[in-house]
Design an enzyme around this catalytic site. Sequence first.
Site, PDB file in Angstrom:
ATOM      1  N   SER A 185      73.878  54.660  12.380  1.00  0.00           N
ATOM      2  CA  SER A 185      72.694  54.510  11.983  1.00  0.00           C
ATOM      3  C   SER A 185      72.128  54.676  10.478  1.00  0.00           C
ATOM      4  O   SER A 185      73.057  55.472   9.935  1.00  0.00           O
ATOM      5  CB  SER A 185      71.678  55.436  12.795  1.00  0.00           C
ATOM      6  OG  SER A 185      70.474  55.064  12.111  1.00  0.00           O
ATOM      7  N   ILE A 192      65.701  48.342  14.874  1.00  0.00           N
ATOM      8  CA  ILE A 192      65.858  47.222  15.725  1.00  0.00           C
ATOM      9  C   ILE A 192      65.035  47.173  16.889  1.00  0.00           C
ATOM     10  O   ILE A 192      65.024  47.984  17.359  1.00  0.00           O
ATOM     11  CB  ILE A 192      67.622  47.281  16.060  1.00  0.00           C
ATOM     12  CG1 ILE A 192      68.719  47.438  14.991  1.00  0.00           C
ATOM     13  CG2 ILE A 192      68.003  45.935  17.111  1.00  0.00           C
ATOM     14  CD1 ILE A 192      68.518  46.335  13.924  1.00  0.00           C
ATOM     15  N   TYR A 213      69.712  63.745  15.318  1.00  0.00           N
ATOM     16  CA  TYR A 213      70.316  62.277  15.318  1.00  0.00           C
ATOM     17  C   TYR A 213      70.886  62.005  14.005  1.00  0.00           C
ATOM     18  O   TYR A 213      72.175  61.544  14.187  1.00  0.00           O
ATOM     19  CB  TYR A 213      68.866  61.454  15.580  1.00  0.00           C
ATOM     20  CG  TYR A 213      69.368  60.145  15.625  1.00  0.00           C
ATOM     21  CD1 TYR A 213      69.673  59.420  16.770  1.00  0.00           C
ATOM     22  CD2 TYR A 213      69.341  59.127  14.711  1.00  0.00           C
ATOM     23  CE1 TYR A 213      69.924  58.017  17.080  1.00  0.00           C
ATOM     24  CE2 TYR A 213      69.588  57.716  14.832  1.00  0.00           C
ATOM     25  CZ  TYR A 213      70.005  57.255  15.956  1.00  0.00           C
ATOM     26  OH  TYR A 213      70.102  56.059  16.320  1.00  0.00           O
TER      27      TYR A 213
HETATM   28  P1  NAD Z   1      68.362  52.008  23.836  1.00  0.00           P
HETATM   29  O1  NAD Z   1      67.731  53.314  24.301  1.00  0.00           O
HETATM   30  O2  NAD Z   1      67.808  50.800  24.134  1.00  0.00           O
HETATM   31  O3  NAD Z   1      69.731  51.983  24.705  1.00  0.00           O
HETATM   32  C1  NAD Z   1      70.809  53.195  24.773  1.00  0.00           C
HETATM   33  C2  NAD Z   1      71.894  52.818  25.939  1.00  0.00           C
HETATM   34  O4  NAD Z   1      72.922  54.015  25.757  1.00  0.00           O
HETATM   35  C3  NAD Z   1      71.147  52.760  26.959  1.00  0.00           C
HETATM   36  O5  NAD Z   1      71.743  51.621  28.062  1.00  0.00           O
HETATM   37  C4  NAD Z   1      71.403  54.260  27.701  1.00  0.00           C
HETATM   38  O6  NAD Z   1      71.287  54.177  29.262  1.00  0.00           O
HETATM   39  C5  NAD Z   1      72.680  54.474  27.251  1.00  0.00           C
HETATM   40  N1  NAD Z   1      73.003  55.835  27.229  1.00  0.00           N
HETATM   41  C6  NAD Z   1      72.340  56.873  26.876  1.00  0.00           C
HETATM   42  N2  NAD Z   1      72.863  58.163  27.350  1.00  0.00           N
HETATM   43  C7  NAD Z   1      74.129  57.720  27.932  1.00  0.00           C
HETATM   44  C8  NAD Z   1      75.075  58.491  28.422  1.00  0.00           C
HETATM   45  N3  NAD Z   1      74.842  60.037  28.426  1.00  0.00           N
HETATM   46  N4  NAD Z   1      75.984  57.870  28.753  1.00  0.00           N
HETATM   47  C9  NAD Z   1      76.132  56.627  29.049  1.00  0.00           C
HETATM   48  N5  NAD Z   1      75.151  55.939  28.614  1.00  0.00           N
HETATM   49  C10 NAD Z   1      74.089  56.358  27.847  1.00  0.00           C
HETATM   50  O7  NAD Z   1      68.962  52.258  22.496  1.00  0.00           O
HETATM   51  P2  NAD Z   1      69.476  51.007  21.370  1.00  0.00           P
HETATM   52  O8  NAD Z   1      68.310  50.936  20.573  1.00  0.00           O
HETATM   53  O9  NAD Z   1      70.069  49.757  22.161  1.00  0.00           O
HETATM   54  O10 NAD Z   1      70.551  51.918  20.769  1.00  0.00           O
HETATM   55  C11 NAD Z   1      72.014  51.588  20.796  1.00  0.00           C
HETATM   56  C12 NAD Z   1      72.710  52.118  19.764  1.00  0.00           C
HETATM   57  O11 NAD Z   1      72.227  51.847  18.549  1.00  0.00           O
HETATM   58  C13 NAD Z   1      72.495  53.771  19.875  1.00  0.00           C
HETATM   59  O12 NAD Z   1      73.753  54.453  19.401  1.00  0.00           O
HETATM   60  C14 NAD Z   1      71.426  53.952  18.711  1.00  0.00           C
HETATM   61  O13 NAD Z   1      71.557  55.200  18.198  1.00  0.00           O
HETATM   62  C15 NAD Z   1      71.997  53.091  17.657  1.00  0.00           C
HETATM   63  N6  NAD Z   1      70.727  52.482  16.938  1.00  0.00           N
HETATM   64  C16 NAD Z   1      69.749  52.006  17.249  1.00  0.00           C
HETATM   65  C17 NAD Z   1      68.669  51.733  16.290  1.00  0.00           C
HETATM   66  C18 NAD Z   1      67.259  50.974  16.733  1.00  0.00           C
HETATM   67  O14 NAD Z   1      66.652  50.561  15.817  1.00  0.00           O
HETATM   68  N7  NAD Z   1      67.256  50.467  17.910  1.00  0.00           N
HETATM   69  C19 NAD Z   1      68.807  51.809  15.035  1.00  0.00           C
HETATM   70  C20 NAD Z   1      70.054  52.447  14.366  1.00  0.00           C
HETATM   71  C21 NAD Z   1      70.809  52.882  15.495  1.00  0.00           C
END
Ligand code: NAD
Length: 246
Positions: free
Chosen positions: A141, A187, A154
């Site tokens: 991230s 995102i 985080y």
């Molecule tokens: P989200 O919350 O929509 O999805 C996260 C997914 O991880 C979900 O499907 C959830 O069930 C799964 N998960 C959580 N804990 C788990 C566990 N212990 N075992 C298995 N699965 C598990 O989030 P997202 O926005 O799609 O994020 C996806 C990745 O991208 C993450 O690593 C997040 O940190 C990273 N990210 C997201 C953003 C953003 O703006 N959305 C920005 C930077 C990084």
Amino acid sequence: MAVALITGASQGIGAAIAKRLAKDGFDVAINHSPKESSKEKALAVAEECKAFGVRAVCCAADVSKMADCEEMVKAVKEQLGSIDALVNNAGITIDKLLARMTEEDYDAVIAVNQKSIFNMLKNVCPVMMKQKHGRIVNITSVAGLYGNPGQVNYSASKAAIIGMTKTIAKEYGRKNITCNAVAPGFINTPMTEALSDEVKTKLLDNVALKRYGKPEEIAGVVSFLVSEDSSYVTGQVIEVSGGISM
Ligand code: NAD
């Protein structure tokens, strides 16, 4: 057919990656957390992936637990035959300023975001070594690159992922395994839905493209990193943030 295993793929960025890699021709293993609601969503993602004519299986596993990861990797190998690409995407946030953050908040985020990657690497790297081929993509991230108030847990977990990515790239390069990281900015996913409109608007001040990203825009970069086109790219962090830092 090449096989991709994507963690946390029941929604958001992970689901978009699973669908994109299915479109690219990968058989996909869709990991979801053991919660019943995640299972239902993962089954729906699998159906969308199968529409591209590939195999898609769902695998429940809490990636913060080594035993779950071990069992999942074994099951994917048995069901799909190999693991050519691993996308470590699962992640959570528990945002609070340091003054309010508890030890439990800190440990929970480190366990799911960072320790999970160790768990997956321990189980998948031996498989890739035997195959003499592998592509690993870790989702970090911009918070891991630049820090973010309210995210000391985080940003620590995401910064650690960058160190792990570079180390694995160095340890496994000679085995024809690449390891790269993608650093998304803001995102539109269920993770960011929770932010208030005020915070969302303020965050855009620093984004050159003046909009949030789409999960598919992360999936496109992951698609490149698991493809033959990236065969000489390893140990890199690719920021996909609409130009947050310049
Ligand atoms: P989200 O919350 O929509 O999805 C996260 C997914 O991880 C979900 O499907 C959830 O069930 C799964 N998960 C959580 N804990 C788990 C566990 N212990 N075992 C298995 N699965 C598990 O989030 P997202 O926005 O799609 O994020 C996806 C990745 O991208 C993450 O690593 C997040 O940190 C990273 N990210 C997201 C953003 C953003 O703006 N959305 C920005 C930077 C990084």
